[in-house]
Enzyme design. Structure first.
Site, PDB file in Angstrom:
ATOM      1  N   ARG A 102      -3.970  15.981   6.596  1.00 13.93           N
ATOM      2  CA  ARG A 102      -3.216  16.454   7.772  1.00 13.93           C
ATOM      3  C   ARG A 102      -1.737  16.100   7.592  1.00 13.93           C
ATOM      4  O   ARG A 102      -0.861  16.847   8.014  1.00 13.93           O
ATOM      5  CB  ARG A 102      -3.779  15.869   9.072  1.00 13.93           C
ATOM      6  N   HIS A 126       0.792  -1.231   0.000  1.00 13.79           N
ATOM      7  CA  HIS A 126       0.000   0.000   0.000  1.00 13.79           C
ATOM      8  C   HIS A 126       0.826   1.284   0.000  1.00 13.79           C
ATOM      9  O   HIS A 126       0.272   2.380   0.100  1.00 13.79           O
ATOM     10  CB  HIS A 126      -0.954   0.002   1.205  1.00 13.79           C
ATOM     11  N   GLY A 136      -3.717  12.480  16.171  1.00  8.66           N
ATOM     12  CA  GLY A 136      -5.090  12.290  15.741  1.00  8.66           C
ATOM     13  C   GLY A 136      -6.076  13.224  16.408  1.00  8.66           C
ATOM     14  O   GLY A 136      -5.715  14.102  17.190  1.00  8.66           O
ATOM     15  N   ASP A 154     -14.056  17.396  19.103  1.00  9.86           N
ATOM     16  CA  ASP A 154     -15.466  17.607  19.427  1.00  9.86           C
ATOM     17  C   ASP A 154     -15.748  17.035  20.813  1.00  9.86           C
ATOM     18  O   ASP A 154     -14.964  16.241  21.333  1.00  9.86           O
ATOM     19  CB  ASP A 154     -16.373  16.966  18.374  1.00  9.86           C
ATOM     20  N   GLU A 212      -7.878   4.566  16.514  1.00 12.20           N
ATOM     21  CA  GLU A 212      -6.656   3.877  16.045  1.00 12.20           C
ATOM     22  C   GLU A 212      -5.592   3.579  17.096  1.00 12.20           C
ATOM     23  O   GLU A 212      -4.710   2.736  16.865  1.00 12.20           O
ATOM     24  CB  GLU A 212      -5.976   4.688  14.908  1.00 12.20           C
ATOM     25  N   GLY A 269      -4.591  10.322  10.948  1.00  9.33           N
ATOM     26  CA  GLY A 269      -5.567   9.529  10.199  1.00  9.33           C
ATOM     27  C   GLY A 269      -5.819  10.156   8.834  1.00  9.33           C
ATOM     28  O   GLY A 269      -5.868   9.475   7.807  1.00  9.33           O
TER      29      GLY A 269
HETATM   30  O1  LIG Z   1      -8.451  12.694  12.849  1.00  8.53           O
HETATM   31  P1  LIG Z   1      -8.005  11.245  12.778  1.00  8.53           P
HETATM   32  O2  LIG Z   1      -6.554  11.097  13.017  1.00  8.53           O
HETATM   33  O3  LIG Z   1      -8.481  10.555  11.524  1.00  8.53           O
HETATM   34  O4  LIG Z   1      -8.722  10.507  14.023  1.00  8.53           O
HETATM   35  C1  LIG Z   1     -10.116  10.458  14.291  1.00  8.53           C
HETATM   36  O5  LIG Z   1     -10.936  10.957  13.247  1.00  8.53           O
HETATM   37  C2  LIG Z   1     -11.544   9.880  12.501  1.00  8.53           C
HETATM   38  C3  LIG Z   1     -13.038   9.951  12.674  1.00  8.53           C
HETATM   39  O6  LIG Z   1     -13.544  11.159  12.262  1.00  8.53           O
HETATM   40  C4  LIG Z   1     -10.957   8.597  13.085  1.00  8.53           C
HETATM   41  O7  LIG Z   1      -9.844   8.209  12.316  1.00  8.53           O
HETATM   42  C5  LIG Z   1     -10.595   9.031  14.478  1.00  8.53           C
HETATM   43  O8  LIG Z   1      -9.653   8.238  15.165  1.00  8.53           O
HETATM   44  O1  LIG Z   2     -13.227   8.857  16.619  1.00  8.88           O
HETATM   45  C1  LIG Z   2     -13.621   9.981  16.910  1.00  8.88           C
HETATM   46  C2  LIG Z   2     -12.936  11.167  16.527  1.00  8.88           C
HETATM   47  C3  LIG Z   2     -13.428  12.379  16.867  1.00  8.88           C
HETATM   48  N1  LIG Z   2     -14.588  12.444  17.546  1.00  8.88           N
HETATM   49  C4  LIG Z   2     -15.262  11.336  17.912  1.00  8.88           C
HETATM   50  O2  LIG Z   2     -16.328  11.416  18.509  1.00  8.88           O
HETATM   51  N2  LIG Z   2     -14.763  10.128  17.579  1.00  8.88           N
END
Ligand SMILES: O=P(O)(O)O[C@H]1O[C@H](CO)[C@@H](O)[C@H]1O
Ligand SMILES: O=c1cc[nH]c(=O)[nH]1
Length: 234
Positions: A24, A4, A89, A204, A181, A20
């Site tokens: 970013r 990949h 993340g 959030d 993750e 993720g």
């Molecule tokens: O902003 P990233 O690093 O993607 O992490 C968070 O955002 C994603 C979900 O919106 C999921 O991958 C979660 O772990």
């Molecule tokens: O996995 C996630 C990432 C951001 N906010 C969430 O509620 N869940």
């Protein structure tokens, strides 16, 4: 080249930041790394290598969820020799005193994923971050005047679990936030004997509904990124 990732041997550093969101990764490379070169565009999962304060660093998008992250983490370690992997993340807070934009160091990651449970049937394997990296990240946050939170997070297979009872119960047991993750990063770091850490920005608040925009999530979490970069270069 791995299944990949299209980078050639030697194009990826031993130290890799893991957002993720691949955009970013692009933002981090363009904003924080010198002489950054893109080494991967397969599936749009962007990866770059450059330098930060003279140290060679890569940044690789991992996608959302543990199956996707596990692919990139596995290939980075086994095909490219990565030794230090730090997830940068976003997460949703589940404690009233954890605020949107706060930075969290995931000391450990609980999970509802079967990936780890299936490997150790009947056992609970603790997914923990690397202590030395954690200490360095914490100290770099202190130096920056940040009030970092350090504690347990949940790595969930479901973004839309809708399980308010479970969220409340996890919160009552001190879990700070939910993301998707960290647990698999910590599991694979243990499995392959490398260093793993997860640093998160609260994007959030699951209890209050407060949130950041997609553009903010993509671009403005600089405190977290600097904490991660300092942790791997001091
Ligand atoms: O902003 P990233 O690093 O993607 O992490 C968070 O955002 C994603 C979900 O919106 C999921 O991958 C979660 O772990
Ligand atoms: O996995 C996630 C990432 C951001 N906010 C969430 O509620 N869940």
């Amino acid at each position: 080249m791995s299944v990949h990732i299209e980078a050639k041997a030697g194009e990826i550093a031993e130290t890799v930041l893991l957002p993720g969101d691949p955009l970013r990764a692009k933002y981090i490379a363009e904003t924080f790394l010198e002489n950054a070169v893109c080494y991967n565009q397969v599936r749009g999962m962007l990866g770059y290598t450059g330098t930060y304060k003279g140290h060679r660093i890569s940044v690789q998008g991992t996608g959302m969820g543990m199956p996707s992250a596990a692919i990139y983490i596995h290939e980075l370690i086994n095909d490219y020799g990565a030794k230090t992997l730090v997830r940068v993340g976003t997460c949703g807070a589940i404690q009233r005193d954890v605020k949107v934009r706060d930075v969290i160091i995931a000391q450990a990651a609980a999970t509802n994923s079967a990936i780890i449970r299936n490997r150790f049937p009947g056992y609970d394997f603790p997914q923990i971050g690397d202590f030395e990296l954690m200490m360095k990240a914490y100290n770099s946050g202190l130096k920056k005047g940040l009030q970092l939170r350090v504690g347990n997070v949940l790595s969930s297979d479901m973004f839309y679990s809708g399980d308010q009872e479970m969220t409340a119960s996890l919160g009552a047991h001190g879990v700070l936030a939910i993301e998707m993750e960290a647990a698999v990063l910590y599991y694979l770091a243990s499995k392959f004997g490398v260093k793993g850490l997860c640093v998160l920005t609260v994007s959030d608040h699951i209890l209050t509904g407060e949130e950041t925009t997609a553009l903010e999530r993509q671009t403005t979490f600089n405190d977290m990124i600097e904490v991660a970069l300092e942790a791997v270069t001091v």
